[in-house]
Design an enzyme around this catalytic site. Sequence first.
Site, PDB file in Angstrom:
ATOM      1  N   LYS A  72      44.603  37.596  35.087  1.00  0.00           N
ATOM      2  CA  LYS A  72      44.788  38.993  35.496  1.00  0.00           C
ATOM      3  C   LYS A  72      45.357  39.079  36.916  1.00  0.00           C
ATOM      4  O   LYS A  72      45.131  38.179  37.737  1.00  0.00           O
ATOM      5  CB  LYS A  72      43.472  39.766  35.391  1.00  0.00           C
ATOM      6  N   LYS A  84      34.774  32.561  39.735  1.00  0.00           N
ATOM      7  CA  LYS A  84      34.855  32.612  41.201  1.00  0.00           C
ATOM      8  C   LYS A  84      34.010  31.525  41.868  1.00  0.00           C
ATOM      9  O   LYS A  84      34.334  31.061  42.948  1.00  0.00           O
ATOM     10  CB  LYS A  84      34.438  33.993  41.723  1.00  0.00           C
ATOM     11  N   LYS A 141      43.709  40.910  43.667  1.00  0.00           N
ATOM     12  CA  LYS A 141      43.974  41.100  45.104  1.00  0.00           C
ATOM     13  C   LYS A 141      43.863  39.800  45.862  1.00  0.00           C
ATOM     14  O   LYS A 141      44.544  39.592  46.835  1.00  0.00           O
ATOM     15  CB  LYS A 141      42.921  42.047  45.702  1.00  0.00           C
TER      16      LYS A 141
HETATM   17  N1  AQP Z   1      44.606  43.142  36.620  1.00  0.00           N
HETATM   18  C1  AQP Z   1      43.947  44.254  36.395  1.00  0.00           C
HETATM   19  N2  AQP Z   1      44.348  45.097  35.395  1.00  0.00           N
HETATM   20  C2  AQP Z   1      43.686  46.259  35.171  1.00  0.00           C
HETATM   21  N3  AQP Z   1      42.611  46.673  35.902  1.00  0.00           N
HETATM   22  C3  AQP Z   1      42.208  45.880  36.910  1.00  0.00           C
HETATM   23  N4  AQP Z   1      41.225  45.988  37.813  1.00  0.00           N
HETATM   24  C4  AQP Z   1      41.225  44.902  38.618  1.00  0.00           C
HETATM   25  N5  AQP Z   1      42.211  44.066  38.271  1.00  0.00           N
HETATM   26  C5  AQP Z   1      42.837  44.638  37.210  1.00  0.00           C
HETATM   27  C6  AQP Z   1      40.320  47.126  37.911  1.00  0.00           C
HETATM   28  O1  AQP Z   1      40.454  47.674  39.212  1.00  0.00           O
HETATM   29  C7  AQP Z   1      39.193  48.189  39.622  1.00  0.00           C
HETATM   30  C8  AQP Z   1      38.849  47.688  40.973  1.00  0.00           C
HETATM   31  O2  AQP Z   1      38.674  46.277  40.943  1.00  0.00           O
HETATM   32  P1  AQP Z   1      37.805  45.614  42.077  1.00  0.00           P
HETATM   33  O3  AQP Z   1      38.470  45.760  43.358  1.00  0.00           O
HETATM   34  O4  AQP Z   1      36.450  46.156  42.059  1.00  0.00           O
HETATM   35  O5  AQP Z   1      37.621  44.119  41.709  1.00  0.00           O
HETATM   36  P2  AQP Z   1      38.297  43.146  40.771  1.00  0.00           P
HETATM   37  O6  AQP Z   1      38.174  43.594  39.361  1.00  0.00           O
HETATM   38  O7  AQP Z   1      37.699  41.815  41.065  1.00  0.00           O
HETATM   39  O8  AQP Z   1      39.811  43.259  41.220  1.00  0.00           O
HETATM   40  P3  AQP Z   1      40.716  42.233  41.905  1.00  0.00           P
HETATM   41  O9  AQP Z   1      41.934  42.926  42.271  1.00  0.00           O
HETATM   42  O10 AQP Z   1      40.889  41.030  41.048  1.00  0.00           O
HETATM   43  O11 AQP Z   1      39.955  41.844  43.233  1.00  0.00           O
HETATM   44  P4  AQP Z   1      39.456  40.475  43.743  1.00  0.00           P
HETATM   45  O12 AQP Z   1      40.664  39.566  43.729  1.00  0.00           O
HETATM   46  O13 AQP Z   1      38.971  40.747  45.116  1.00  0.00           O
HETATM   47  O14 AQP Z   1      38.384  39.978  42.828  1.00  0.00           O
HETATM   48  C9  AQP Z   1      38.173  47.782  38.560  1.00  0.00           C
HETATM   49  O15 AQP Z   1      37.932  48.889  37.722  1.00  0.00           O
HETATM   50  C10 AQP Z   1      38.865  46.703  37.806  1.00  0.00           C
HETATM   51  O16 AQP Z   1      38.457  46.653  36.460  1.00  0.00           O
END
Ligand code: AQP
Length: 329
Positions: free
Chosen positions: A195, A113, A198
Amino acid sequence: MSDKRVFSGVQPTGNIHLGNYLGALKQFVALQDENDCIYCIVDMHSITVPQDPEELKNHILDVAALYLAVGLDPEKSIVFVQSEVSGHAELSWILTCNSYTGELSRMTQFKSKSRGQESAPTGLFTYPILMAADILLYDTDIVPVGNDQKQHIELCRDIALRVNHKYGEDTFVVPEGQYMKEGARIMALDDPTNKMSKSAENEMSRISLLDDEKKIKKAIMRATTDSDMTIRFDPENKPGISNLLTIYGALTGTPVAELETKFDGAGYGDLKKSLVTVVTESLAPIQDRFNQIRYSDELLDILRDGSKRAGEIAEPVLERVKDRFGLGI
Ligand code: AQP
């Protein structure tokens, strides 16, 4: 009821997607019948990257409503917003003083990031400490997360063990991460080597739980596959098709081997069309419940009650830790 304390959270950086749902939220719901569960909307984590304040407020409530829409029951689980309980920030500082810059520099999420930029916010660097504080503040036993969070969970355990060693073995409960067998890492539809996320720029890389049929269809029909034309699960050589099979299997509860038989001899278009139906039908009841609750007073009442109950659990833990460190009077 088991005596396990469960804690996890989701960042309100956008609407919850299939990765968050299959990797984390499905576990949240499954765990709530047998355990003492606390689920948080981690809004303080989301400001590690700039957010529009109005959008952030909306996303907090969207994620809260989605928690309930996927089946979290406020009678069984505490649901609350992180910034409403000040203990998260307080404990985070104590842990900051007990973690090393070296271990934080090794976090792969920070590396990807921040992209090595000097202007990367400090919060991106210390984010895993706030996450450790979230978990340790509730004497958590189990943390259900997607496997992209494994490294952060390990760091949380390391910090807890380090503090316990120095300040007393029962200062912190040392938590365990819990990962799904299927769906622990859902990949981006446009690039199945990354992965699903969001905050990825391309909307077509993900399916959010609130997407309509048109968007779902567009994203799935455009999903990156390969030129081999056989439908089989082989994440290394066929990451796109394997990802579609994982999503299909996790949503329908069908083992991937069974799906390989079902689609034996079929084309990629057949698998994709069938998956559009599966996703649309799986999301319809979630979207109905979301629409019922999102703009209701009930949602705010649930969150207010949740932060009160969470605060009552956090307070004695924080007092215990401050006492061990000799803080205060
Ligand atoms: N692609 C994924 N597959 C399975 N699990 C996932 N998680 C996130 N992406 C995947 C799980 O969802 C929970 C919440 O995630 P988060 O919102 O705390 O942050 P993150 O992991 O950084 O998810 P994002 O969607 O990728 O958000 P951004 O883009 O904002 O960084 C966690 O339990 C995570 O493991």
